[in-house]
Write an enzyme that holds these catalytic residues in place. Structure first.
Site, PDB file in Angstrom:
ATOM      1  N   LYS A   1      41.910  61.315  58.765  1.00  0.00           N
ATOM      2  CA  LYS A   1      42.207  62.725  59.018  1.00  0.00           C
ATOM      3  C   LYS A   1      43.678  63.021  58.697  1.00  0.00           C
ATOM      4  CE  LYS A   1      42.073  66.220  62.643  1.00  0.00           C
ATOM      5  NZ  LYS A   1      41.675  66.554  64.002  1.00  0.00           N
TER       6      LYS A   1
ATOM      7  N   GLU B   1      47.102  51.411  59.902  1.00  0.00           N
ATOM      8  CA  GLU B   1      46.097  50.421  59.496  1.00  0.00           C
ATOM      9  C   GLU B   1      45.400  50.854  58.204  1.00  0.00           C
ATOM     10  OE1 GLU B   1      46.408  51.832  62.416  1.00  0.00           O
ATOM     11  OE2 GLU B   1      46.233  50.370  64.036  1.00  0.00           O
TER      12      GLU B   1
ATOM     13  N   HIS C   1      21.229  37.305  77.840  1.00  0.00           N
ATOM     14  CA  HIS C   1      21.577  35.886  77.815  1.00  0.00           C
ATOM     15  C   HIS C   1      23.088  35.677  77.821  1.00  0.00           C
ATOM     16  CE1 HIS C   1      17.409  34.726  77.279  1.00  0.00           C
ATOM     17  NE2 HIS C   1      17.317  35.858  76.603  1.00  0.00           N
TER      18      HIS C   1
ATOM     19  N   GLY D   1      38.886  63.492  65.424  1.00  0.00           N
ATOM     20  CA  GLY D   1      38.503  62.253  64.744  1.00  0.00           C
ATOM     21  C   GLY D   1      37.214  61.650  65.277  1.00  0.00           C
ATOM     22  N   ARG D   2      37.077  61.583  66.610  1.00  0.00           N
ATOM     23  CA  ARG D   2      35.908  60.901  67.176  1.00  0.00           C
ATOM     24  C   ARG D   2      34.651  61.759  67.151  1.00  0.00           C
ATOM     25  NH1 ARG D   2      39.994  61.764  70.451  1.00  0.00           N
ATOM     26  NH2 ARG D   2      39.807  63.032  72.341  1.00  0.00           N
TER      27      ARG D   2
ATOM     28  N   LYS E   1      51.033  54.700  68.740  1.00  0.00           N
ATOM     29  CA  LYS E   1      51.377  54.590  67.311  1.00  0.00           C
ATOM     30  C   LYS E   1      52.895  54.674  67.127  1.00  0.00           C
ATOM     31  CE  LYS E   1      47.192  56.843  65.510  1.00  0.00           C
ATOM     32  NZ  LYS E   1      46.651  58.054  64.886  1.00  0.00           N
TER      33      LYS E   1
ATOM     34  N   GLU F   1      38.458  57.495  74.786  1.00  0.00           N
ATOM     35  CA  GLU F   1      39.552  58.260  74.188  1.00  0.00           C
ATOM     36  C   GLU F   1      39.488  59.719  74.657  1.00  0.00           C
ATOM     37  OE1 GLU F   1      41.265  57.153  70.201  1.00  0.00           O
ATOM     38  OE2 GLU F   1      40.489  59.112  69.665  1.00  0.00           O
TER      39      GLU F   1
END
Ligand code: F6P
Length: 542
Positions: free
Chosen positions: A206, A212, A384, A267-268, A504, A353
């Site tokens: 965005k 990253e 398990h 973003g999410r 950030k 978030e």
């Protein structure tokens, strides 16, 4: 402030009485039957079975009253009207407009958005068709065989989850790969198996400034140049999804190959925007359109169904009930179908978030716990691994199971193998099991000991649907909406993420120090770790 509302106070007292009751008591005889019928809701092909929760009719009535007093429906309506519900950034949160039909008439801060959305969808449709049909070729004229989506957070988790859920092994068209981690191993391992001439990269960000993503995008660009592409060829191998045209151009991607979206898409919440480009390429635009339609159906349900039958409303209220009144700090999500493997990771960002905050809309500190930790894996694998704790630990965790909802030609046993185990777990979690005797091994061989199979206090919600295809997107939309309900009840803004932004910013000076800039004042522990990292870096082979 929600915590000072009369219904909040009444719920607090009510919670104390609920703690003492065992859920087993609610399922005995005819009242048990009525309970399971009453506490099941359906909409848009999804069934939500929430009978095995630590709630009574009274709890529900109080929770709906809380929603009324907190004006949840009014906040929802303001969101649908494109008002600046993201108060700190003065933005609308209008992801619903991404899947609108002509005439739905969405406006962000009063400005119609339909024409912009349609233009981008048409651009995505053309591109997906060109790549899938082989018309879009790489630098040596061959069709694209592999597409790498480089992005992180919302620019990765949503499309990655949907592709994992829906891309069939026999899917025609290119293979999709997702790279998010800045640890170069991720990208290096994936690129090592690819042919640069038939690979295309979607840089999905965005802001187009995320550390990253930009680091991985630069590495990918170097890889193309080292594997036969010229600078001019890169236009055939890079496209961008972003809101930041200048940064896209500065990176060297032709703005004609940029798929825009808008500041009113968080973003999410963005998998339904151009961020879903990798989905459209992977499954074809027609199926991407079905994804939009499935989410739109859930939008309409959320916008218009009465609270008592409104799935996102019920789910949001339950989450607030557990977190704020029964003080559970985490909840488990266990999809019992392999294609939904990545749902827990998607929900982690979505819920934590959005609502992992402690400051209310008016700036005051929130006097209640918000946003539970979301964790989980596919159900039978979890059985398990961590289910021992779910059954017998002192603390208890609400868990949501999503049984497999389809039969496929290749896996005809899916329903028969997954449902019994999911249902059995839910029953045991909720009602417990009688004490049983077992023989312990070794020195205790002759000693009988008594163990509890399950304490029977773990609430279980089951979410399933009648068909497979629309499931993922309706479900994703469904939980997204319940997030907004929670945010309203906690009186916080679920649409910003200042904590991550701060993270950030704080990382940048350390990054510069690792690159050789003079050391800044740090606490002793951080300073020692930076020195250690610098030494490790100096010793690492190139
Ligand atoms: O993690 C914070 C965040 O801003 C998320 O909200 C977002 O999804 C992610 O980073 C990636 O941001 P961008 O799409 O701008 O690269």
């Amino acid at each position: 402030m929600s915590t000072s509302l009369p219904a909040w106070q009444v719920l607090r007292e009510h919670a104390a009485s609920i703690r003492r009751i065992h859920m087993r008591d609610w399922f005995a005889g005819p009242p048990g039957q009525a309970r399971s019928e009453r506490l099941t809701a359906e909409a848009c092909g999804l069934t939500l079975d929430y009978a095995k929760n630590r709630i009574t009719e009274e709890t529900l009535a109080l929770l709906f009253e809380l929603a009324r007093q907190a004006r949840v429906c009014e906040r929802r309506d303001a969101m649908f009207a494109g008002e600046p519900v993201n108060t700190t950034e003065r933005r609308a949160a209008l992801h619903m407009a991404l899947r609108a039909h002509p005439g739905d008439g969405y406006r962000a801060l009063g400005v119609p958005v339909e024409a912009d959305v349609s233009a981008v969808l048409a651009q995505m449709e053309r591109f997906a068709h060109e790549v899938r049909s082989g018309t879009w070729t790489g630098f040596d004229g061959r069709a694209i065989r592999d597409v790498v989506n480089i992005g992180i957070g919302g620019s990765d988790l949503g499309p990655r989850m949907v592709c994992r859920a829906l891309v069939q092994d026999t899917e025609p068209g290119p293979r999709l790969h997702f790279v998010a981690n800045v640890d170069g191993c991720d990208l290096a391992r994936k690129l090592a198996r690819l042919d640069a001439a038939t690979t295309l990269v979607i840089v999905c960000s965005k802001t187009f400034t995320t550390l990253e993503t930009m680091a991985n995008a630069h590495t990918a660009r170097d890889w193309f140049l080292r594997h036969g592409a010229t600078h001019a060829d890169l236009a055939r191998h890079f496209v961008a999804v972003s809101t930041n045209r200048d940064a896209v151009a500065a990176f060297g991607i032709d703005p004609a190959n940029m798929f825009p979206f808008w500041d009113w898409v968080g973003g999410r919440f963005s998998l339904w925007s151009a961020v879903g480009l990798s989905i459209a390429v992977a499954i074809g635009f027609d199926r991407f359109r079905q994804l939009l339609d499935g989410a739109r159906a859930m939008d309409r349900h959320f916008a218009s169904a009465p609270p008592e039958q409104n799935l996102p409303m019920i789910l949001g209220l339950l989450d607030v009930w557990y977190r704020s009144f029964l003080d559970t700090r985490s909840r488990c999500v266990a999809p019992y179908c392999e294609p939904l493997e990545l749902l827990p990771a998607f929900l982690q960002q979505l819920e934590m978030e959005s609502n992992g905050k402690s400051v209310q809309l008016n700036g005051a500190a929130l006097q209640a716990g918000s946003a539970a930790v979301v964790w989980g894996t596919t159900g039978t694998n979890g059985q398990h691994a961590y289910f021992q704790m779910v059954h017998q630990a002192r603390n208890w965790y609400p868990w949501t199971s999503l049984p497999a909802c389809n039969r496929t030609a290749t896996c005809p046993a899916t329903i028969t193998s997954c449902w019994p185990t999911a249902l059995h777990r839910a029953r045991r979690c909720c009602t417990g099991a009688p004490p049983m005797r077992c023989v312990q091994a070794g020195r205790l061989t002759r000693r009988w000991c008594r163990i509890w199979c399950s304490k029977g206090t773990v609430p279980a919600t089951r979410c399933c649907c009648s068909g497979w295809m629309p499931f993922t997107w309706r479900l994703a939309r469904h939980v997204r909406a319940s997030d907004v309900v929670q945010g309203t009840l906690w009186n916080i803004n679920p649409f910003d993420q200042w904590g991550v932004e701060l993270g950030k910013m704080l990382a940048r000076p350390i990054e510069r120090e690792l690159d050789g800039a003079p050391a800044q004042p740090h606490d002793a522990s951080t300073a020692a770790l930076i020195r250690r990292a610098c030494r490790a870096r100096a010793m690492a082979p190139d």
